[in-house]
Design an enzyme around this catalytic site. Structure first.
Site, short mmCIF file in Angstrom:
data_model
loop_
_atom_site.label_atom_id
_atom_site.label_comp_id
_atom_site.label_asym_id
_atom_site.label_seq_id
_atom_site.Cartn_x
_atom_site.Cartn_y
_atom_site.Cartn_z
N SER A 30 4.79 1.26 2.97
CA SER A 30 5.93 1.12 2.07
C SER A 30 6.64 -0.20 2.39
O SER A 30 6.04 -1.25 2.26
CB SER A 30 6.85 2.34 2.18
OG SER A 30 7.72 2.41 1.08
N ASP B 5 0.87 6.60 -7.43
CA ASP B 5 2.17 6.37 -6.81
C ASP B 5 3.21 6.09 -7.89
O ASP B 5 3.08 5.13 -8.65
CB ASP B 5 2.06 5.18 -5.84
CG ASP B 5 3.25 5.07 -4.89
OD1 ASP B 5 4.34 5.55 -5.24
OD2 ASP B 5 3.07 4.49 -3.80
N HIS C 276 2.76 8.23 -3.24
CA HIS C 276 3.26 7.36 -2.17
C HIS C 276 2.91 7.94 -0.80
O HIS C 276 2.83 7.23 0.18
CB HIS C 276 4.77 7.19 -2.31
CG HIS C 276 5.31 6.00 -1.57
ND1 HIS C 276 4.85 4.73 -1.77
CD2 HIS C 276 6.27 5.90 -0.62
CE1 HIS C 276 5.50 3.89 -1.00
NE2 HIS C 276 6.36 4.58 -0.28
#
Length: 748
Positions: free
Chosen positions: A614, A689, A721
């Site tokens: 991330s 995602d 994600h």
């Protein structure tokens, strides 16, 4: 933005002499050394031992309920109860016995993703009735009511699914969102009534909009008043929000979603707030001000239900107005305002409490660190102070005027529970033992504490304490003894070492390291992990990190990470370094960490690999771009590569409006300098995602290909994600380790 590198498995400064502090494992284990395997790492039961979630004391305090994973299926949770008087435990609701296994609605799937529980199955939430006789249990898209005798009654059976279900404060109703409208149903039985009927298309009632869920830590869009007299209901309209065609690429097909996604610099949802009766009558619109381009941050009723307190945040997140609202007319006035410095922003928090005497306990960073204040009769009294931060309020004893909170007063690496009396500001008592990372919640009267704690060598333990912090009984001792899932691996468990170094401006940075058993003269590769982003929990702490770092060390790596400037929990000045400058000071501080670890006599400086997910994946790209040749290889998981693709509330908080400050976006993005990457790179992303959308990685891949820069990639069909789950987690980490073996082969 994902809160930690652990999402993948369920997430040059001037150097000073390092300050070392090793955490030692308890001795006395006679079992022969056994190393972890990938298969065991991600199989059931969890190596960290039983980890109950959502622990709550019943209204009368005689039962403590929690969600517990099944021993043979660690991602499926059932509802359990522990009798606080006898210590006996029993399962209240078996998710497999009453569950239908029905497919969840897309709305509920996305809610779970934003709550970071996308991989969880079974029961993920529940709500006690105020009389303590029953519990509302959402499961597989429907609602059930469980009583303490083990009986479970189905309340709903619909194809659409129910969201945000709760029992009203006086216990008269069950409320929930269905088909974008708010419904109310009597607890005692009867048909559900739709309080709103215009929810359809882009209009939603009773839900939190995307950025509220993802970035503002607000999960609901409606709030009952005390006594079940009124309900405040959010209405939002996504019509102004741009449509992003999100292609959820699965293993056996592709689903295309036209998702309303408020990218930085583009319109947000239009948000309104109404108050109405539980039968839907007498709706009153709340005056939120003349500017519709605001954030509805928080909504709370006063204890007597006479007024609403609404937190209204400006679009640039530099101003937070607290409005007092008359629910009968909807009129409002500004009670007080928090303002950020010119090169800073407001961090939202839940560390506040409306008191029965009309005062307000409030957390503010106006001093540079988050501290507690009392607001009464227009005057402020600061209750805590110092160069440390309050994390959250754990409980309030209004009768005694005593506040309980978590914070890091005793050191950056530890979190403790503390108490302070309103009448004696800054006279603070620590309630938990040193050497641990502690958290806690209390019952409504703040008579008992559910304490959760861990340290580098002890997975999370949970105990019940009285208001002085004295342990009354174990809820989950989770002792590392024979029978514990991690016990066979204790002999190979390695201690964690902590230390400090200096950033370029003299700021102290904290690091942690785990080494394999060091052989004289041998030099080891380094697995250099990072997150680096703002607005989230720190990574370097005296808390249990799970078994994954130990597995990495078992493979022969030194495990290392450092918390850079710009990250959370060190005060506003520390965090504000990244204001309109993301991907700058964080990269410099990580480079300081790299130079430090490379200089260790047991480290091979030519085999330091960097890994992040991330924001950490974004950091991998920025680190490789800024410092070619420093890192032998980099792994970027689910990275943001172009901040214009990320959402308004997160991105504009730190970078502002791209239309007003395009230079900050240009310098912060990872695409412009992609061609500078000369070191081996592995790019990873889930192909479904909806947080850091897949376009971030495809845009980066296309840029690298256009410049003829070699790299490797692994994309996961159907994964969001959170790339993980049975089989997937093992494949992910095998891919990462194989990449490192190929790109950083052991020297002969």
């Amino acid at each position: 933005m994902a809160k930690s590198w652990l999402v993948v498995s369920a997430a040059l400064a001037c150097l000073s002499a390092p300050s070392l502090a090793a955490e030692s494992m308890p001795t006395g284990t006679a079992n022969p050394p056994r190393q972890l395997t990938l298969d065991r790492l991600f199989s059931s039961p969890d190596l960290s031992g039983p980890q109950p979630r959502a622990l709550r004391l019943s209204p009368h305090g005689n039962l403590l309920t929690s969600l517990r994973a099944r021993p043979d299926e660690k991602e499926r949770f059932d509802l359990w109860a522990l009798d606080t008087r006898t210590g006996k435990e029993r399962m209240l609701v078996d998710s497999k016995q009453i569950g239908s296994g029905a497919e969840l609605s897309e709305a509920e799937k996305m809610q779970r993703e934003r709550a970071r529980i996308g991989g969880s199955k079974g029961i993920v939430a529940y709500d006690w009735s105020p009389d303590g006789k029953s519990i509302l249990v959402p499961l597989d898209g429907d609602l059930f009511l469980a009583t303490l005798d083990g009986k479970v009654t189905r309340l709903t059976e619909s194809k659409q699914g129910e969201l945000n279900a709760v029992i009203s404060p006086a216990g008269g109703y069950v409320s929930f969102v269905r088909d974008q409208n708010l419904f109310v149903q009597p607890v005692t039985g009867g048909e559900a009534r739709a309080l709103t009927t215009t929810g359809a298309g882009t209009v939603h009632w009773g839900e939190a909009e995307f950025v509220a869920q993802e970035e503002m830590d607000r999960r609901t869009g409606y709030w009952w008043s005390p006594g079940d007299r009124l309900i405040a209901i959010e209405k939002f309209d996504d019509a102004p929000v741009g449509v992003v065609t999100r292609t959820a690429i699965g293993a056996e097909g592709t689903t295309v979603f036209d998702q309303r996604y408020p990218a930085a610099g583009t319109p947000n949802a239009l948000v309104e707030l109404y108050v109405m009766k539980p039968d839907g009558s007498a709706p009153v619109k709340v005056d939120l001000g003349s500017n519709p381009d605001i954030y509805l941050a928080r909504v709370n009723w006063t204890p007597d239900g006479s007024a609403l307190l609404v937190q209204r945040e400006s679009r640039d997140q530099k101003t937070l107005d607290v409005l007092q609202v008359d629910p009968a007319t909807g009129t409002s006035f500004v009670l007080f305002t928090e303002k950020a410095d010119a090169r800073s922003w407001i961090n939202l928090t839940d560390a506040y409490r409306l008191m029965r005497d009309g005062s307000l306990i409030w957390a503010s960073e106006r001093s540079g660190y988050r501290h507690l204040y009392r607001f009464a009769m227009g005057a402020w009294t600061q209750l805590t102070s110092g160069d440390w931060a309050v994390a959250y309020l754990a409980g309030v004893d209004e009768a005694k005027g005593r506040l309980y909170f978590a914070g890091n007063k005793d050191g950056v690496l530890e979190q403790h529970l503390y108490a302070v009396d309103i009448a004696r500001p800054n006279v603070i008592t620590r309630l938990t033992e040193p050497g641990w990372w502690n958290g806690g919640t209390m019952d409504g009267a703040a008579t008992r504490i559910i304490v959760s704690r861990s340290n580098p060598n002890q997975p999370t333990q949970i105990y019940l304490a009285d208001a002085t912090g004295k342990r009354l009984s174990w809820i989950n001792e989770n002792a590392l003894k024979e029978g514990h899932p991690y016990y066979p691996y204790l002999a190979s468990h390695r201690d964690r070492t902590f230390g400090t170094l200096k950033a370029a401006d003299g700021t102290t940075l904290y690091w942690e390291m785990i080494t394999p058993p060091l052989e004289p003269g041998k030099k080891y590769p380094v697995f250099f992990q990072h997150y680096g982003g703002p607005g989230t929990g720190q990574q370097v702490t005296r808390a249990w990190d799970g078994a994954l770092p130990q597995f990495i060390v078992d493979q022969g790596y030194v495990f290392f990470q450092i918390d850079n400037r710009g990250s959370y929990n060190r005060g506003k000045a520390f965090e504000d370094h990244i204001y309109h400058a993301m991907g700058s000071v964080e990269v410099a501080d990580q480079l300081a960490g790299a130079r430090f670890i490379e200089a260790q006599p047991f480290v091979d400086p030519d085999r330091v690999a960097t890994f992040g997910w991330s924001y950490g994946g974004y950091m991998t790209l920025k680190m490789l771009e800024a410092n070619p040749g420093v890192y032998a290889a980099g792994i970027a998981g689910a990275p943001v590569t172009k901040w214009e693709l990320y959402d308004t509330h997160y991105t504009e908080r730190y970078l502002g409006d791209p239309g007003k400050d395009p230079k900050s976006y240009a310098s912060s993005n990872a695409l412009a300098d992609a061609a500078r990457i000369a070191d081996p790179l592995l790019l990873i992303h889930g192909m479904s995602d909806d947080n850091v959308v897949f376009e971030n990685s495809t845009a980066f891949a296309a840029t690298m290909q256009r410049h003829a820069r070699p790299f490797e990639m692994m994309f996961y069909p159907g994964q969001t994600h959170r790339v993980g789950g049975p089989g997937i987690s093992e494949h992910l980490w095998r891919t990462i380790l194989d990449f490192l073996d190929q790109r950083m082969p052991a020297k002969k």
